[in-house]
Write a protein that holds these residues in place. Structure first.
Motif, PDB file in Angstrom:
ATOM      1  N   GLU A 161       0.772  -1.070  -0.041  1.00  0.00           N
ATOM      2  CA  GLU A 161      -0.055  -0.223   0.164  1.00  0.00           C
ATOM      3  C   GLU A 161       0.792   1.299  -0.173  1.00  0.00           C
ATOM      4  OE1 GLU A 161      -2.231  -0.366   3.523  1.00  0.00           O
ATOM      5  OE2 GLU A 161      -3.538  -1.897   2.599  1.00  0.00           O
ATOM      6  N   GLY A 162       0.712   1.858  -0.968  1.00  0.00           N
ATOM      7  CA  GLY A 162       1.369   3.215  -1.190  1.00  0.00           C
ATOM      8  C   GLY A 162       3.001   3.094  -0.620  1.00  0.00           C
ATOM      9  N   LEU A 163       3.635   2.240  -1.438  1.00  0.00           N
ATOM     10  CA  LEU A 163       4.908   1.816  -1.217  1.00  0.00           C
ATOM     11  C   LEU A 163       5.734   3.003  -2.054  1.00  0.00           C
ATOM     12  CD1 LEU A 163       7.147   0.098   0.022  1.00  0.00           C
ATOM     13  CD2 LEU A 163       7.291  -1.125  -2.202  1.00  0.00           C
ATOM     14  N   THR A 164       6.502   3.853  -1.187  1.00  0.00           N
ATOM     15  CA  THR A 164       7.606   5.052  -1.920  1.00  0.00           C
ATOM     16  C   THR A 164       8.848   4.942  -1.458  1.00  0.00           C
ATOM     17  OG1 THR A 164       5.234   6.379  -1.742  1.00  0.00           O
ATOM     18  CG2 THR A 164       7.669   7.500  -2.355  1.00  0.00           C
ATOM     19  N   VAL A 165       9.936   4.888  -2.472  1.00  0.00           N
ATOM     20  CA  VAL A 165      11.228   5.027  -2.119  1.00  0.00           C
ATOM     21  C   VAL A 165      12.027   5.954  -2.961  1.00  0.00           C
ATOM     22  CG1 VAL A 165      13.358   3.722  -2.581  1.00  0.00           C
ATOM     23  CG2 VAL A 165      11.365   2.573  -1.596  1.00  0.00           C
ATOM     24  N   GLN A 166      12.744   6.680  -2.153  1.00  0.00           N
ATOM     25  CA  GLN A 166      13.277   7.971  -2.740  1.00  0.00           C
ATOM     26  C   GLN A 166      14.752   7.830  -2.418  1.00  0.00           C
ATOM     27  OE1 GLN A 166      10.884  11.099  -2.375  1.00  0.00           O
ATOM     28  NE2 GLN A 166      12.353  12.151  -3.743  1.00  0.00           N
ATOM     29  N   PHE A 167      15.562   8.117  -3.809  1.00  0.00           N
ATOM     30  CA  PHE A 167      16.807   8.114  -3.706  1.00  0.00           C
ATOM     31  C   PHE A 167      17.319   9.413  -3.957  1.00  0.00           C
ATOM     32  CE2 PHE A 167      16.488   3.629  -5.071  1.00  0.00           C
ATOM     33  CZ  PHE A 167      17.132   3.120  -3.992  1.00  0.00           C
ATOM     34  N   GLY A 168      17.690  10.248  -2.846  1.00  0.00           N
ATOM     35  CA  GLY A 168      18.044  11.591  -3.093  1.00  0.00           C
ATOM     36  C   GLY A 168      16.849  12.483  -3.712  1.00  0.00           C
ATOM     37  N   ALA A 169      17.127  12.835  -5.138  1.00  0.00           N
ATOM     38  CA  ALA A 169      15.962  13.719  -5.719  1.00  0.00           C
ATOM     39  C   ALA A 169      15.065  12.587  -6.597  1.00  0.00           C
ATOM     40  CB  ALA A 169      16.347  14.517  -6.520  1.00  0.00           C
ATOM     41  N   LEU A 170      15.699  11.571  -6.750  1.00  0.00           N
ATOM     42  CA  LEU A 170      15.030  10.218  -7.369  1.00  0.00           C
ATOM     43  C   LEU A 170      14.022   9.510  -6.826  1.00  0.00           C
ATOM     44  CD1 LEU A 170      15.028   9.011 -10.433  1.00  0.00           C
ATOM     45  CD2 LEU A 170      16.362   7.252  -9.145  1.00  0.00           C
ATOM     46  N   LYS A 171      12.617   9.638  -7.255  1.00  0.00           N
ATOM     47  CA  LYS A 171      11.535   8.835  -6.708  1.00  0.00           C
ATOM     48  C   LYS A 171      11.812   7.554  -7.318  1.00  0.00           C
ATOM     49  CE  LYS A 171       8.114  11.098  -4.099  1.00  0.00           C
ATOM     50  NZ  LYS A 171       6.700  11.705  -4.213  1.00  0.00           N
ATOM     51  N   ALA A 172      12.389   6.524  -6.836  1.00  0.00           N
ATOM     52  CA  ALA A 172      12.503   5.197  -7.637  1.00  0.00           C
ATOM     53  C   ALA A 172      10.926   4.325  -7.546  1.00  0.00           C
ATOM     54  CB  ALA A 172      13.666   4.330  -6.905  1.00  0.00           C
ATOM     55  N   LEU A 173      10.466   4.572  -6.448  1.00  0.00           N
ATOM     56  CA  LEU A 173       9.116   3.738  -6.330  1.00  0.00           C
ATOM     57  C   LEU A 173       8.417   5.091  -5.786  1.00  0.00           C
ATOM     58  CD1 LEU A 173       9.504   0.501  -4.585  1.00  0.00           C
ATOM     59  CD2 LEU A 173       9.123   0.850  -7.126  1.00  0.00           C
ATOM     60  N   ASP A 174       6.854   5.159  -6.509  1.00  0.00           N
ATOM     61  CA  ASP A 174       6.242   6.464  -6.100  1.00  0.00           C
ATOM     62  C   ASP A 174       4.533   5.649  -5.957  1.00  0.00           C
ATOM     63  OD1 ASP A 174       4.889   8.723  -5.936  1.00  0.00           O
ATOM     64  OD2 ASP A 174       5.412   9.734  -7.974  1.00  0.00           O
TER      65      ASP A 174
ATOM     66  N   GLY B  48       3.572 -11.374 -12.641  1.00  0.00           N
ATOM     67  CA  GLY B  48       4.504 -10.950 -13.075  1.00  0.00           C
ATOM     68  C   GLY B  48       4.694  -9.649 -12.924  1.00  0.00           C
ATOM     69  N   LEU B  49       6.229  -8.892 -12.730  1.00  0.00           N
ATOM     70  CA  LEU B  49       6.493  -7.623 -12.441  1.00  0.00           C
ATOM     71  C   LEU B  49       7.362  -7.299 -14.061  1.00  0.00           C
ATOM     72  CD1 LEU B  49       5.870  -5.166 -10.626  1.00  0.00           C
ATOM     73  CD2 LEU B  49       8.107  -6.030  -9.480  1.00  0.00           C
ATOM     74  N   ILE B  50       6.583  -6.514 -14.463  1.00  0.00           N
ATOM     75  CA  ILE B  50       7.349  -5.890 -15.713  1.00  0.00           C
ATOM     76  C   ILE B  50       7.567  -4.504 -15.725  1.00  0.00           C
ATOM     77  CG2 ILE B  50       6.641  -8.105 -17.068  1.00  0.00           C
ATOM     78  CD1 ILE B  50       4.725  -6.352 -18.585  1.00  0.00           C
TER      79      ILE B  50
ATOM     80  N   GLY C 217      12.130   0.393 -11.391  1.00  0.00           N
ATOM     81  CA  GLY C 217      12.210   0.347 -10.148  1.00  0.00           C
ATOM     82  C   GLY C 217      11.954  -1.023  -9.613  1.00  0.00           C
ATOM     83  N   LYS C 218      11.972  -1.821 -10.403  1.00  0.00           N
ATOM     84  CA  LYS C 218      11.639  -3.390 -10.233  1.00  0.00           C
ATOM     85  C   LYS C 218      12.655  -3.907  -9.075  1.00  0.00           C
ATOM     86  CE  LYS C 218      12.207  -4.785 -14.400  1.00  0.00           C
ATOM     87  NZ  LYS C 218      12.832  -3.567 -14.991  1.00  0.00           N
TER      88      LYS C 218
END
Ligand code: ADP
Ligand code: MG
Length: 599
Positions: free
Chosen positions: A370-383, A396-398, A404-405
């Motif tokens: 639910e609402g998984l968000t990962v930020q690397f500095g300015a980059l939102k790798a998962l939003d 399947g995750l494509i 961001g897989k």
């Protein structure tokens, strides 16, 4: 002690009667040889031989912390000093039980100190750890010179045990201690601890993902290694009877470390060879009229040679003696399909879409994001990623490279603790749980890079990862199902693609609730790719495991995954049953040019 996979003993080792008793047979032979030597050797040589045995025990310990667990520890003789100190103290206080009990107490005390010294190793690596351990050795050395060994000021000599008072008898006793230590190390190396040491040396992430605590792997290596150092020091105290600080200096610890590297001391017989060299080199120098300290230079040069060539004396000697039997297994053999796999491959080729079992979609979700968000500095790798994986289904995750897989897998499996949103495994919130804990709860993953420790055999690796009692038949069956080489093969002798198959097989044998495979087919040929797809499709029914498969090959995805999630620039473009997702206009747009997908 030769290991079971060498040609000379391998036939015997596979004989069930002999399989578990041969280490004891070798040990008995060693004790007999010790008995003969103790009667044959004379005065001065007996003393040298005892020194070689005590050094061998200390090197055996270094073989664990350095050779197996891959950490640099430059204070082995400080642990020896702790053992000697305890023995001297027990002697002074007439502690009941006598020398053998004092020796064990010294080993235990040194093991405890080893855990303390190992604590920095949880954070430090390489040169930094080397500096810390050498600093500890230097500090302990200064302290030891100050406080001296108990009783040494009054020249109170240490009592040897009854029956072992002469040098010859004490040499025989030291041989028995060495054999007992060798047996203990042999069985520890074969067991779960040994596997965890070799795993942590190769990859800490891989170790944690197998449900093994990285901390306890490192600390047990330090503890066992230091305990052996303590026993070695205790024996030395019994040998010289008046121990002095000068026998345990940091410089000598350094030389011993180099010797352990050079001799390949994670092999028990090579630790013994190291012990012999420890005594032989200075002795020869003395006879040739060269100052004995030059022995350190000799060890240094040999150590540099071992480090730069990447192969040590132990390996060279072994491969010269036993013409290596486990030569590279041919690819053809490794990828041999199980007897019934041919039909499955055909099926994959001809089926265009994986059948969707309605129960798979309506079942209780094994994973809820639910609402998984990962930020690397300015980059939102998962939003704001949200989706569910039904139990015992295949998702399947494509998405394109950089979508961001892999970041998703890292966040779910606990390797990126700082993320926004919630992750639930079968209704349980995973917030704050380490990768190790998550793996033990049944959330397993594989890696895009090779993280399979090459020092283990396939069987040992599978048992290590599975973390449950497995019969050899269970292991053989699953290995055969995935087309892996037999359990006795060494992981170092198989190619990377096959190692990744073994990684999947081992993870499956842990019976996870959810297994996430990050590009499992990388490194496999097209044929192997299809065979793998056929096997993956069977996993939910066969092992009750839900799968998330990250994969680039859309053919494979379509034939294996009834459910799909598409990631693009860290956002979920679409998620749900395959036909709906592939018909989604956003997906079609993002995959413009992928005509295959539209067909
Ligand atoms: P994928 O596996 O889909 O190819 P990744 O999850 O590896 O993509 O990467 C997603 C994005 O996050 C990429 O732009 C990548 O450069 C970036 N990224 C991944 N890991 C890190 C990191 N540790 N630090 C900074 N940026 C990262
Ligand atoms: Mg990736």
């Amino acid at each position: 002690m030769p290991r079971a996979d060498r040609p000379l003993v391998s036939g015997l080792a596979r004989n069930p009667l002999f399989r578990n008793t041969w280490p004891f047979a070798v040990a008995a032979v060693c004790v007999l040889v010790g008995l003969v030597l103790s009667n044959v050797l004379s005065g001065y040589f007996v003393f040298l031989a005892i020194s070689a045995v005590t050094a061998a025990i200390a090197i055996l310990g270094l073989g664990i912390v350095t050779g197996s667990a891959g950490m640099i520890a430059l204070c082995q003789l400080t642990f020896a000093a702790v053992g000697a100190w305890i023995v001297a103290l027990c002697n002074l206080r007439h502690v009941p039980g006598g020398f053998i009990v004092w020796l064990i107490a010294g080993g235990i005390a040194a093991g405890l100190v080893g855990v303390l010294v190992g604590l920095p190793a949880l954070r430090l690596r390489g040169v930094n750890l080397a500096v810390v351990t050498l600093g500890f050795a230097a500090a302990a050395d200064v302290t030891l010179v100050q406080i001296q060994f108990p009783g040494s000021a009054d020249s109170i000599s240490i009592d040897r045990p009854a029956g072992f008072t002469s040098d010859k008898q004490f040499f025989f006793l030291s041989i028995i201690v060495l054999v007992v230590c060798g047996l203990a190390v042999f069985f520890l190396q074969r067991g779960r601890w040994g596997a965890s040491w070799k795993a942590v040396a190769f990859s800490e992430r891989g170790t944690a993902a197998a449900g093994q605590s990285v901390q306890s792997a490192k600390l047990t290596a330090f503890a066992v290694s230091a305990a052996l150092g303590g026993i070695s020091g205790g024996l030395l105290a019994g040998q010289v009877q008046l121990p002095f600080a000068s026998s345990f200096t940091p410089l000598q610890s350094l030389a011993l470390y180099v010797l352990a590297i050079m001799s390949g001391a994670h092999l028990i017989d090579m630790a013994v060879l190291g012990g012999i060299l420890w005594v032989l080199v200075p002795e020869l120098l003395k006879r040739w009229g060269i100052p004995q300290d030059w022995g350190f230079v000799v060890f240094g040069v040999l150590g540099v040679q071992a480090l730069t060539s990447g192969s040590n004396l132990g390996q060279s000697i072994r491969s010269a003696i036993w013409k290596r039997q486990d030569r590279k297994t041919s690819n053809a053999e490794l990828t041999a399909l199980p007897p019934d796999a041919g039909d499955d491959v055909e099926e994959v080729r001809t089926t265009t879409t994986a059948a969707l079992d309605p129960a798979a979609v309506t079942g209780e979700p094994v994973l809820t994001v639910e609402g998984l968000t990962v930020q690397f500095g300015a980059l939102k790798a998962l939003d704001d990623v949200s989706f569910q994986v039904p139990a015992a289904s295949i998702m399947g995750l494509i998405g394109p490279n950089g979508a961001g897989k892999s970041t998703f897998v890292d966040a779910i499996s606990g390797f990126l603790p700082k993320h926004g949103g919630r992750v639930l495994l079968g209704g349980r919130d995973l917030a704050g749980l380490s990768p190790t804990r998550r793996a033990r709860l049944g959330l397993r993953r594989t890696f895009q890079q090779d993280r399979v420790p090459p020092l283990l055999t396939i069987g040992a690796y599978v048992r290590f990862v599975a973390r449950r009692r497995l019969s050899s038949a269970d292991i053989d069956e699953t290995l055969a199902f995935f087309g892996c080489p037999p359990a006795r093969a060494r992981l170092s002798s198989v190619d990377v693609g096959t190692r990744r198959l073994v990684e999947v097989a081992a993870a499956v044998l842990s019976q996870p609730r959810l297994l996430i495979l990050d590009e499992p087919a990388a490194g496999l040929s097209h044929e192997e790719h299809l065979a793998l797809a056929a096997r993956l499709r069977e996993l939910p029914d066969r092992y009750g495991t839900a799968l998330i498969i990250i994969e680039h090959d859309l053919d494979l995805v379509r034939s294996v995954c009834p459910m799909l999630t598409v990631l693009n620039f860290g956002k979920v473009l679409a998620t749900g049953p395959q036909d709906e997702v592939l018909a989604n206009p956003d997906v079609v747009k993002a995959y413009m040019g992928e005509t295959e997908l539209l067909s």
